[in-house]
Enzyme design. Structure first.
Site, PDB file in Angstrom:
ATOM      1  N   GLU A 119      13.530  47.010  47.438  1.00 14.43           N
ATOM      2  CA  GLU A 119      13.625  46.188  46.173  1.00 14.43           C
ATOM      3  C   GLU A 119      15.055  46.301  45.650  1.00 14.43           C
ATOM      4  OE1 GLU A 119      11.088  47.651  43.565  1.00 14.43           O
ATOM      5  OE2 GLU A 119      11.727  46.113  41.973  1.00 14.43           O
ATOM      6  N   THR A 165      11.765  48.464  54.165  1.00 12.53           N
ATOM      7  CA  THR A 165      10.977  49.467  53.453  1.00 12.53           C
ATOM      8  C   THR A 165       9.671  49.852  53.954  1.00 12.53           C
ATOM      9  OG1 THR A 165       9.798  49.708  51.201  1.00 12.53           O
ATOM     10  CG2 THR A 165      10.328  47.461  51.843  1.00 12.53           C
ATOM     11  N   ILE A 166       8.951  50.752  53.607  1.00 12.04           N
ATOM     12  CA  ILE A 166       7.672  51.268  54.282  1.00 12.04           C
ATOM     13  C   ILE A 166       6.728  50.575  53.257  1.00 12.04           C
ATOM     14  CG2 ILE A 166       8.102  53.519  55.364  1.00 12.04           C
ATOM     15  CD1 ILE A 166       6.669  54.627  52.751  1.00 12.04           C
ATOM     16  N   ASP A 167       7.079  50.126  51.950  1.00 12.05           N
ATOM     17  CA  ASP A 167       6.034  49.432  51.076  1.00 12.05           C
ATOM     18  C   ASP A 167       5.793  48.052  51.336  1.00 12.05           C
ATOM     19  OD1 ASP A 167       6.571  51.953  49.717  1.00 12.05           O
ATOM     20  OD2 ASP A 167       7.984  51.186  48.451  1.00 12.05           O
ATOM     21  N   GLU A 224      -0.657  55.434  45.710  1.00  4.90           N
ATOM     22  CA  GLU A 224      -0.050  56.262  44.722  1.00  4.90           C
ATOM     23  C   GLU A 224      -0.128  55.514  43.322  1.00  4.90           C
ATOM     24  OE1 GLU A 224       3.867  57.296  45.866  1.00  4.90           O
ATOM     25  OE2 GLU A 224       4.420  55.153  46.233  1.00  4.90           O
ATOM     26  N   VAL A 270       5.891  62.219  54.649  1.00  2.00           N
ATOM     27  CA  VAL A 270       5.472  62.419  56.247  1.00  2.00           C
ATOM     28  C   VAL A 270       5.444  60.944  56.677  1.00  2.00           C
ATOM     29  CG1 VAL A 270       3.640  62.657  57.762  1.00  2.00           C
ATOM     30  CG2 VAL A 270       4.271  64.532  56.153  1.00  2.00           C
ATOM     31  N   GLY A 301       3.528  53.561  48.626  1.00  2.00           N
ATOM     32  CA  GLY A 301       3.257  51.887  48.749  1.00  2.00           C
ATOM     33  C   GLY A 301       4.180  51.555  47.363  1.00  2.00           C
ATOM     34  N   ARG A 302       4.383  52.548  46.581  1.00  2.00           N
ATOM     35  CA  ARG A 302       5.164  51.915  45.347  1.00  2.00           C
ATOM     36  C   ARG A 302       3.941  50.999  44.600  1.00  2.00           C
ATOM     37  NH1 ARG A 302      10.004  54.296  43.549  1.00  2.00           N
ATOM     38  NH2 ARG A 302      11.317  53.152  45.181  1.00  2.00           N
ATOM     39  N   ARG A 357     -11.694  66.783  48.598  1.00  2.00           N
ATOM     40  CA  ARG A 357     -10.480  67.439  48.872  1.00  2.00           C
ATOM     41  C   ARG A 357      -9.334  66.459  49.012  1.00  2.00           C
ATOM     42  NH1 ARG A 357     -13.122  72.013  48.138  1.00  2.00           N
ATOM     43  NH2 ARG A 357     -12.904  73.608  49.751  1.00  2.00           N
TER      44      ARG A 357
HETATM   45  O1  F6P Z   1      10.030  52.686  48.434  1.00  2.00           O
HETATM   46  C1  F6P Z   1       9.565  53.561  49.544  1.00  2.00           C
HETATM   47  C2  F6P Z   1       9.074  54.706  48.993  1.00  2.00           C
HETATM   48  O2  F6P Z   1       8.703  55.786  49.806  1.00  2.00           O
HETATM   49  C3  F6P Z   1       7.916  54.410  48.004  1.00  2.00           C
HETATM   50  O3  F6P Z   1       6.583  54.393  48.715  1.00  2.00           O
HETATM   51  C4  F6P Z   1       7.536  56.038  47.254  1.00  2.00           C
HETATM   52  O4  F6P Z   1       7.160  55.570  45.840  1.00  2.00           O
HETATM   53  C5  F6P Z   1       9.008  56.072  46.786  1.00  2.00           C
HETATM   54  O5  F6P Z   1       9.939  55.331  47.909  1.00  2.00           O
HETATM   55  C6  F6P Z   1       9.343  57.533  46.843  1.00  2.00           C
HETATM   56  O6  F6P Z   1      10.762  57.328  46.525  1.00  2.00           O
HETATM   57  P1  F6P Z   1      11.814  58.687  46.613  1.00  2.00           P
HETATM   58  O7  F6P Z   1      12.259  59.054  47.959  1.00  2.00           O
HETATM   59  O8  F6P Z   1      13.034  58.483  45.528  1.00  2.00           O
HETATM   60  O9  F6P Z   1      11.146  59.918  45.765  1.00  2.00           O
END
Ligand code: F6P
Length: 328
Positions: free
Chosen positions: A87, A110-112, A207, A259, A155-156, A252
């Site tokens: 993004e 992006t993984i998101d 998250e 990862v 996943g942002r 837990r």
């Molecule tokens: O945009 C990919 C991502 O891994 C998100 O899923 C996550 O919230 C963010 O990047 C973490 O960002 P950074 O690498 O700046 O900690």
């Protein structure tokens, strides 16, 4: 032109020469470019991450960077650049193309999976397979110890990774930002499972999943810590605590964190990235500036960057409904 990281710039000299720009926009501002010959990219297909490095640097936030970027563009005689990213990266590409007429095309990485205009981004499938594997493994200990395991995933601001990873791993509850959750409902589901003789449960939480306003249980201070745009994370721990408190079932948390961004890409991601790369190259040759390679159905096509950055792509409701069928 295979999957191998951030930026490529094509120079029409004896055909096409490809340069790699190190560390995203920062490399263009600092003039940090390397030649991407065939030898330089041989063997990178199974590697995760990027051989070029990356950064979250946005040249539009620093006026002096813009002029340095322009100087380096001229100095290296770049005729176009292929921007590979999520993004933030794509928004900067869109603005640099629209306002400063840089010849840019883009590839969604992006993984998101939160980029509009494309069904999937590359990186997503690999992250989902890591989540699936983790949930599979966590089932063993959850079952042996009769515990609730809360698995926090990235996943942002979207629940794509949580929903796909949760469905694939057979999670009993999946919480995503698109559907604020009621803690009482989560606890009911887990208690019902226990009554039915299923004394363990797996909860996958994205998250950025939030409690519903009518059942808010987080203080302002905690919310500020958990939900920072640039650094999300921590809801899993709070949730595990609250679940144990309200159900009495031992809980837990496992925060999968970075990862999810490591290891060798899946075959699906390798193929998608390769198809995107070839398309981006064709787009450069065709002068389709301000466009992004995209996947629509089974076909690779191109969409305008304006569409790609028009807003984040939320989790598909149909996918969430499928996940919901298996809650509890
Ligand atoms: O945009 C990919 C991502 O891994 C998100 O899923 C996550 O919230 C963010 O990047 C973490 O960002 P950074 O690498 O700046 O900690």
């Amino acid at each position: 032109m295979r999957r191998c990281g951030q930026w490529y710039a094509a120079l029409p000299e004896n055909g096409v020469r490809v340069m790699g720009i190190k560390n995203g926009w920062q490399g263009l501002v600092e003039g940090d470019l390397v030649s991407l010959t065939r030898e330089a990219v041989t063997g990178i297909l199974p590697r995760g991450g990027t051989i070029l490095g990356t950064s979250r640097f946005n040249p539009l936030e620093h006026p002096e960077s813009l002029s340095r970027l322009g100087d380096n563009w001229k100095k290296h005689d770049l005729s176009a650049a292929i921007v590979v990213g999520g993004e933030g990266t794509l928004s900067a590409a869109h603005d640099l193309w629209r306002d400063f007429h840089y010849k840019l095309v883009a590839v969604p990485k992006t993984i998101d999976n939160d980029i509009a205009g494309t069904d999937f981004t590359f990186g997503f499938d690999t992250a989902v397979s890591i989540v699936t594997d983790a949930v599979d493994r966590l089932h063993s200990t959850a079952e042996s110890h009769h515990r609730v395991m809360v698995v926090e995933v990235m996943g942002r601001h979207t629940g794509w990774i949580a929903a796909f990873g949760g469905i694939a791993g057979g999670a009993d509850v999946i919480l995503v930002p698109e559907h604020p959750f009621r803690l009482s409902r989560v606890c009911e589901l887990l208690e019902a499972r226990k009554r039915d003789g299923r004394a363990f449960s797996i909860v996958v939480v994205a998250e950025d999943a939030h409690p519903a306003v009518e059942e808010e249980f987080l203080s302002e201070e905690i919310k500020q810590n958990l939900y920072r745009h640039d650094r999300l994370g921590g809801i899993g721990g709070v949730l595990a605590y609250e679940i144990e408190r309200c159900t009495g079932i031992e809980a837990r948390v496992t925060k999968l964190g970075y990862v999810q961004r490591g290891g060798s890409p899946t075959a699906y991601d390798r193929v998608l990235a390769t198809r995107f790369g070839v398309k981006a190259y064709e787009m450069v040759l065709a002068g389709e500036w301000g466009h992004m390679a995209a996947l629509r159905g089974n076909k690779i096509t191109s969409v305008s960057l304006a569409e790609a950055v028009s807003g984040i792509k939320r989790l598909d409701e149909d996918v969430y409904k499928v996940a919901e069928v298996f809650f509890g």
